[in-house]
Design a protein around this motif. Structure first.
Motif, mmCIF file in Angstrom:
data_model
loop_
_atom_site.group_PDB
_atom_site.id
_atom_site.type_symbol
_atom_site.label_atom_id
_atom_site.label_comp_id
_atom_site.label_asym_id
_atom_site.label_seq_id
_atom_site.Cartn_x
_atom_site.Cartn_y
_atom_site.Cartn_z
ATOM 1 N N UNK A 1 0.828 -1.216 0.000
ATOM 2 C CA UNK A 1 0.000 0.000 0.000
ATOM 3 C C UNK A 1 0.854 1.255 0.000
ATOM 4 N N UNK A 2 2.112 1.097 0.546
ATOM 5 C CA UNK A 2 2.970 2.287 0.595
ATOM 6 C C UNK A 2 3.399 2.738 -0.784
ATOM 7 N N UNK A 3 3.266 1.886 -1.752
ATOM 8 C CA UNK A 3 3.642 2.234 -3.130
ATOM 9 C C UNK A 3 2.448 2.622 -3.980
ATOM 10 N N UNK A 4 1.375 2.892 -3.337
ATOM 11 C CA UNK A 4 0.174 3.275 -4.088
ATOM 12 C C UNK A 4 0.210 4.747 -4.421
ATOM 13 N N UNK A 5 -0.833 5.295 -4.999
ATOM 14 C CA UNK A 5 -0.943 6.700 -5.405
ATOM 15 C C UNK A 5 -0.886 7.668 -4.246
ATOM 16 N N UNK A 6 -1.152 7.231 -2.992
ATOM 17 C CA UNK A 6 -1.142 8.143 -1.842
ATOM 18 C C UNK A 6 0.251 8.706 -1.623
ATOM 19 N N UNK A 7 1.284 7.828 -1.699
ATOM 20 C CA UNK A 7 2.654 8.299 -1.540
ATOM 21 C C UNK A 7 3.032 9.283 -2.645
ATOM 22 N N UNK A 8 2.645 8.983 -3.851
ATOM 23 C CA UNK A 8 2.916 9.899 -4.973
ATOM 24 C C UNK A 8 2.252 11.245 -4.782
ATOM 25 N N UNK A 9 1.044 11.224 -4.229
ATOM 26 C CA UNK A 9 0.336 12.488 -4.008
ATOM 27 C C UNK A 9 1.047 13.339 -2.977
ATOM 28 N N UNK A 10 1.586 12.669 -1.930
ATOM 29 C CA UNK A 10 2.328 13.409 -0.904
ATOM 30 C C UNK A 10 3.584 14.039 -1.495
ATOM 31 N N UNK A 11 4.304 13.236 -2.308
ATOM 32 C CA UNK A 11 5.516 13.750 -2.946
ATOM 33 C C UNK A 11 5.201 14.914 -3.863
ATOM 34 N N UNK A 12 4.111 14.805 -4.609
ATOM 35 C CA UNK A 12 3.704 15.893 -5.515
ATOM 36 C C UNK A 12 3.362 17.144 -4.733
ATOM 37 N N UNK A 13 2.718 16.929 -3.577
ATOM 38 C CA UNK A 13 2.385 18.084 -2.745
ATOM 39 C C UNK A 13 3.633 18.777 -2.231
ATOM 40 N N UNK A 14 4.661 17.984 -1.850
ATOM 41 C CA UNK A 14 5.912 18.578 -1.386
ATOM 42 C C UNK A 14 6.586 19.369 -2.497
#
Length: 259
Positions: free
Chosen positions: A54-67
């Protein structure tokens, strides 16, 4: 005897409802850290693998994009702040340059005014001989029967008939015409309040009320009036009237004329 299932609120939940409930419960346990604890045990190794996946799902990408977006916004804000600071610096530098230019222009105008005043002062204080290159032939207060008062009220300058006669300084003509024993004569009120007289002229070139400057021709020498020959009679006076005379040579020398 036949049995029937009661209808309504006593009906058991469907398989789909139970699955949804389990999912909701799992979400709650995950939020409280329970699943993380269970995943550490061998019995729930599969659950840990699922959590790692689950850590490799879109949620992590969204956090990185937000940063990344936040960093970009910060960079833009810094750039705008620097641009604003540079604009303020340019405005201050421009204002200072304009102030200095205005100060220089003001000083230049003040210098022009001072120079003009100095030039005017020099012009007003410039005196010269009434006949260029001439000299005195009869001195001040010389005695004799030639003068009705018994003495000479001015000085005589050597001048052939028709020689140009000029104003000795800056002033205004107060008399221009026949002067009795002086013949054709001119009286000028000088800028310092004194008066000068020019007598025995053959012709007059100025009129009453006219302003004259040093060296300006006002007439021609002659032999009109009570004379024995052509010359220029010159007087310095404290008033325009006869009898207020003073030493013409001392007067001219006091105004810087060498004779």
């Amino acid at each position: 005897m036949a049995f029937t299932r009661a209808t309504g609120k006593h009906r058991a939940r469907s398989q789909m409802s139970r699955t949804s409930a389990r999912a909701a419960g799992a979400a709650t346990l995950t939020a409280t850290g329970v699943i993380g604890t269970l995943a550490a045990s061998p019995a729930f190794a599969g659950g840990a693998a699922d959590a790692q996946a689950a850590s490799h799902t879109g949620l992590t990408g969204a956090v990185a994009l937000g940063d990344d977006l936040a960093g970009t916004v910060d960079d833009q804000a810094d750039a705008q702040a620097r641009a604003a600071a540079q604009e303020r610096a340019r405005a201050v530098a421009k204002a200072e340059a304009e102030r200095r230019a205005e100060a220089r222009a003001k000083e230049a105008r003040a210098e022009e005014i001072r120079a003009a005043r100095e030039a005017e002062r020099k012009r007003l204080n410039t005196f010269q001989l009434p006949v260029a290159g001439s000299y005195v032939t009869t001195g001040y207060q010389s005695g004799g029967s030639l003068w009705s008062s018994g003495s000479h009220s001015g000085v005589d300058f050597r001048a052939a008939s028709g020689t140009p006669v000029v104003s000795v300084g800056t002033g205004t003509v107060v008399e221009a015409g026949w002067g009795g024993s002086y013949g054709n004569n001119i009286v000028i009120r000088m800028h310092d309040g004194t008066y000068t007289q020019y007598g025995h002229l053959s012709s007059i070139g100025v009129s009453v009320g006219q302003s004259v400057t040093p060296g300006q021709q006002i007439g021609l020498s002659g032999a009109t009036g009570n004379v024995t020959g052509p010359h220029l009679h010159f007087e310095a006076r404290t008033s325009p009237d006869y009898g207020s005379d003073m030493d013409p040579v001392g007067y001219l020398r006091a105004h810087g004329v060498n004779l």
